[in-house]
Design a protein around this motif. Structure first.
Motif, PDB file in Angstrom:
ATOM      1  N   THR A  12      47.564 -25.518 -45.267  1.00  0.00           N
ATOM      2  CA  THR A  12      47.831 -24.152 -45.704  1.00  0.00           C
ATOM      3  C   THR A  12      46.560 -23.440 -46.161  1.00  0.00           C
ATOM      4  O   THR A  12      45.580 -24.062 -46.563  1.00  0.00           O
ATOM      5  CB  THR A  12      48.853 -24.113 -46.851  1.00  0.00           C
ATOM      6  OG1 THR A  12      48.273 -24.705 -48.017  1.00  0.00           O
ATOM      7  CG2 THR A  12      50.124 -24.841 -46.473  1.00  0.00           C
ATOM      8  N   THR A  40      49.769 -20.133 -42.560  1.00  0.00           N
ATOM      9  CA  THR A  40      49.605 -19.033 -43.504  1.00  0.00           C
ATOM     10  C   THR A  40      50.943 -18.318 -43.653  1.00  0.00           C
ATOM     11  O   THR A  40      51.889 -18.573 -42.898  1.00  0.00           O
ATOM     12  CB  THR A  40      48.551 -18.018 -43.020  1.00  0.00           C
ATOM     13  OG1 THR A  40      49.066 -17.309 -41.882  1.00  0.00           O
ATOM     14  CG2 THR A  40      47.237 -18.701 -42.649  1.00  0.00           C
ATOM     15  N   PRO A  44      53.666 -19.184 -40.508  1.00  0.00           N
ATOM     16  CA  PRO A  44      54.137 -20.345 -41.280  1.00  0.00           C
ATOM     17  C   PRO A  44      54.432 -21.570 -40.440  1.00  0.00           C
ATOM     18  O   PRO A  44      54.564 -22.674 -40.987  1.00  0.00           O
ATOM     19  CB  PRO A  44      55.416 -19.811 -41.941  1.00  0.00           C
ATOM     20  CG  PRO A  44      55.895 -18.742 -41.007  1.00  0.00           C
ATOM     21  CD  PRO A  44      54.655 -18.097 -40.466  1.00  0.00           C
ATOM     22  N   ARG A 112      51.877 -16.408 -50.218  1.00  0.00           N
ATOM     23  CA  ARG A 112      51.370 -17.765 -50.024  1.00  0.00           C
ATOM     24  C   ARG A 112      52.060 -18.744 -50.964  1.00  0.00           C
ATOM     25  O   ARG A 112      52.423 -19.854 -50.568  1.00  0.00           O
ATOM     26  CB  ARG A 112      49.862 -17.797 -50.246  1.00  0.00           C
ATOM     27  CG  ARG A 112      49.272 -19.179 -49.977  1.00  0.00           C
ATOM     28  CD  ARG A 112      47.782 -19.232 -50.192  1.00  0.00           C
ATOM     29  NE  ARG A 112      47.307 -20.607 -50.017  1.00  0.00           N
ATOM     30  CZ  ARG A 112      46.088 -21.015 -50.262  1.00  0.00           C
ATOM     31  NH1 ARG A 112      45.171 -20.165 -50.682  1.00  0.00           N
ATOM     32  NH2 ARG A 112      45.742 -22.290 -50.088  1.00  0.00           N
ATOM     33  N   GLU A 116      54.045 -22.040 -49.618  1.00  0.00           N
ATOM     34  CA  GLU A 116      53.602 -23.374 -50.004  1.00  0.00           C
ATOM     35  C   GLU A 116      54.636 -24.107 -50.850  1.00  0.00           C
ATOM     36  O   GLU A 116      54.813 -25.328 -50.708  1.00  0.00           O
ATOM     37  CB  GLU A 116      52.261 -23.278 -50.733  1.00  0.00           C
ATOM     38  CG  GLU A 116      51.141 -22.847 -49.791  1.00  0.00           C
ATOM     39  CD  GLU A 116      49.784 -22.768 -50.433  1.00  0.00           C
ATOM     40  OE1 GLU A 116      48.772 -22.862 -49.719  1.00  0.00           O
ATOM     41  OE2 GLU A 116      49.712 -22.592 -51.685  1.00  0.00           O
TER      42      GLU A 116
END
Length: 258
Positions: A12, A40, A44, A112, A116
């Motif tokens: 990531t 990102t 994704p 983000r 994540e």
């Protein structure tokens, strides 16, 4: 994944910037026998296709996630070997080349964070190996219910400082019996530092596997058979150190073993 296929590791990063970290991490994964794909908020990917995940470094984790308001938001010299200096110069040059892309446009990156945290929960649920680097280690901790120090300056007394360098300027103690100590093969490790925050309260199931002498947590891991590691330093910027590269080797090995 067939026995002959190299495991696919998702890495990531931010939408804008982070190219030097991505390239160095991808190189480390390739050297370890894996394949890396960049993830990102705008790209994704498909988490189900991943065999392992690296949560990379970058902007601070939004303190909203651990119930705090943001603080209002300072480097050190030491002896280094010629090899460290050379590698550090090359990596610094890389980062400088990409500097126009790497400038952060905001203090936090909520999209983000969202991506994540989803990937962390996916890895934990699916039993996939997970490595957190710097911000990544912090976010693993926060996702599991832990908290962070938004500033660690108070850990450094008069006459000391928190060096920010891609060179290995800090010494950390590795916890006896920890997976991290086994991987690095020593009681202590020299590491770099690009962070101004650190883990405070541990998340569920996590234990401390590395600390600075002043108490700053530098490594965490989750007990059990699944590989879940977080390090506060940047092993991707230490390609000249074989023990540091074992972190990526172990990640790829665990991904392949699944």
């Amino acid at each position: 994944m067939t026995p002959d296929t190299k495991p696919l590791i998702g890495v990531t990063g931010p939408v804008n910037g982070g190219l030097a970290a991505w390239l160095m991490t991808a190189l480390a994964i390739r050297r370890a026998g894996g394949r890396a794909c960049r993830l990102t908020a705008e790209r994704p990917g498909d988490a189900d296709q991943l065999d392992g995940i690296v949560i990379g470094g970058g902007t601070d984790v939004d303190p909203f996630h651990y119930g705090e308001e943001p603080l209002q938001a300072d480097a050190d010299r030491g002896r280094t070997s010629i090899l460290d200096w050379t590698v550090g110069l090359l990596v610094s040059a890389m980062r400088a080349v990409f500097a126009r892309h790497d400038r952060e446009t905001q203090n936090f990156d909520p999209e983000r964070d969202k991506l994540e945290q989803t990937l962390i929960r996916h890895a934990l649920y699916a039993g996939k190996p997970l490595l957190g680097i710097c911000r990544g280690a912090q976010l693993i901790n926060v996702t599991l219910g832990g908290t962070l120090y938004q500033s660690i300056e108070h850990f450094y007394q008069e006459g000391t400082s928190n060096p920010r360098s891609i060179l290995p300027r800090k010494t950390v103690a590795l916890a006896p019996g920890s997976r991290l100590r086994t991987l690095l093969g020593s009681e202590h490790a020299r590491v770099n530092a690009l962070h101004e925050q650190s883990i405070r309260d541990l998340g569920d199931g996590l234990v401390v596997s590395a600390r600075e002498e002043n108490g700053v947590i530098q490594g965490i891991e989750r007990q059990g058979s699944q590989l879940v590691l977080g390090v506060q330093w940047h092993p991707e910027y230490l390609p000249q150190y074989r023990p540091q590269q074992r972190l990526f080797q172990q990640l790829v090995h665990a991904a392949k073993a699944r």
